[in-house]
Scaffold this active site. Structure first.
Site, PDB file in Angstrom:
ATOM      1  CB  ILE A   1      -0.957  -0.003   1.218  1.00  0.00           C
ATOM      2  CG1 ILE A   1      -1.942  -1.162   1.103  1.00  0.00           C
ATOM      3  CG2 ILE A   1      -1.691   1.328   1.326  1.00  0.00           C
ATOM      4  CD1 ILE A   1      -2.821  -1.341   2.319  1.00  0.00           C
ATOM      5  N   GLY A   2       1.958   1.233   0.762  1.00  0.00           N
ATOM      6  CA  GLY A   2       2.812   2.407   0.836  1.00  0.00           C
ATOM      7  C   GLY A   2       4.167   2.085   1.421  1.00  0.00           C
TER       8      GLY A   2
ATOM      9  N   GLY B   1       7.639   4.034   3.491  1.00  0.00           N
ATOM     10  CA  GLY B   1       8.158   5.202   4.187  1.00  0.00           C
ATOM     11  C   GLY B   1       9.643   5.040   4.434  1.00  0.00           C
ATOM     12  CB  SER B   2      12.093   7.180   6.179  1.00  0.00           C
ATOM     13  OG  SER B   2      11.399   7.314   7.396  1.00  0.00           O
TER      14      SER B   2
ATOM     15  N   GLY C   1       9.903   1.820   6.766  1.00  0.00           N
ATOM     16  CA  GLY C   1       9.134   0.601   6.572  1.00  0.00           C
ATOM     17  C   GLY C   1       8.130   0.665   5.445  1.00  0.00           C
TER      18      GLY C   1
ATOM     19  CE  LYS D   1       3.388   2.655  10.747  1.00  0.00           C
ATOM     20  NZ  LYS D   1       2.738   3.624  11.650  1.00  0.00           N
TER      21      LYS D   1
ATOM     22  CG  ASP E   1       1.698  13.606  11.910  1.00  0.00           C
ATOM     23  OD1 ASP E   1       1.628  14.769  11.451  1.00  0.00           O
ATOM     24  OD2 ASP E   1       2.256  12.674  11.303  1.00  0.00           O
TER      25      ASP E   1
END
Length: 191
Positions: free
Chosen positions: A14-15, A17-18, A20, A37, A142
């Site tokens: 799905i996505g 990041g820095s 994971g 995740k 956030d």
């Protein structure tokens, strides 16, 4: 005993990041679709690792229809990886919905906007109302469209508690500024 990686089949990524990747997975025992995740904690500094522990603890504590549901976690110490198993939100995130509106020169319906606002506020009220076992207040820190997800029925699910902080009492204050700068509230400095 918590979930194991062998209990799941990876469907898609799905996505990224820095630290994971987020993957859509199917639980083998019942076919339920979840996300995991996966975070490479071995490459993180101490404060980032402490943030991971806090995120798992916060997710474990929160149970509300407008907060992404936590299903467990798995630590692969040999590989230095943490896997967090959570509810899958097939409606995507609010950021992508807004981007789609910009591309198609369309608008979100007013009723949808009010529903988003109401459900985000309900999720945050749960965080702020000392719903943890220890009676701590949880600050998300956030809130932004990319961290607001939609389930299959279009209900809002607040997620990504990676920058969250717990406060022990109503009188304690968070004194650090973290989050996505574009979405932070203005800072008032009393001189």
């Amino acid at each position: 005993m918590g979930p194991k990686l062998d209990d799941f089949e990876i469907i898609s990524t799905i996505g990224k990041g820095s630290h994971g990747t987020v993957r859509k997975v199917k639980r083998n025992c019942d076919g339920k679709i979840l996300v995991w995740k996966e975070l490479h904690y071995a490459s993180m500094n101490i404060s980032e690792k402490q943030g991971l522990v806090l995120e798992v603890n916060v997710l474990r504590e929160l149970n509300h229809p407008n907060i992404v549901r936590f299903y467990g976690h798995y630590v692969d110490r040999q590989a230095g990886m943490l896997y967090i198993f959570m509810e899958y939100c097939p409606g995507g995130d609010l950021h992508k919905i807004i981007q789609k509106c910009k591309k198609t020169d369309s608008y979100l319906e007013e009723g949808f906007i009010w529903r988003v606002l109401k459900q985000v506020c309900e999720a945050l009220r749960t965080c702020h109302d000392k719903h943890t076992k220890g009676g701590e207040i949880i600050l998300h820190r956030d809130i932004k469209p990319a961290n607001i997800f939609l389930d299959k029925d279009g209900n809002i699910k607040v997620g990504d508690f990676g920058l969250a902080r717990t406060l022990n009492s109503g009188g304690s204050l968070a004194r650090t500024f973290v989050g996505t700068p574009y979405y932070m509230s203005p800072i008032y400095i009393d001189e």
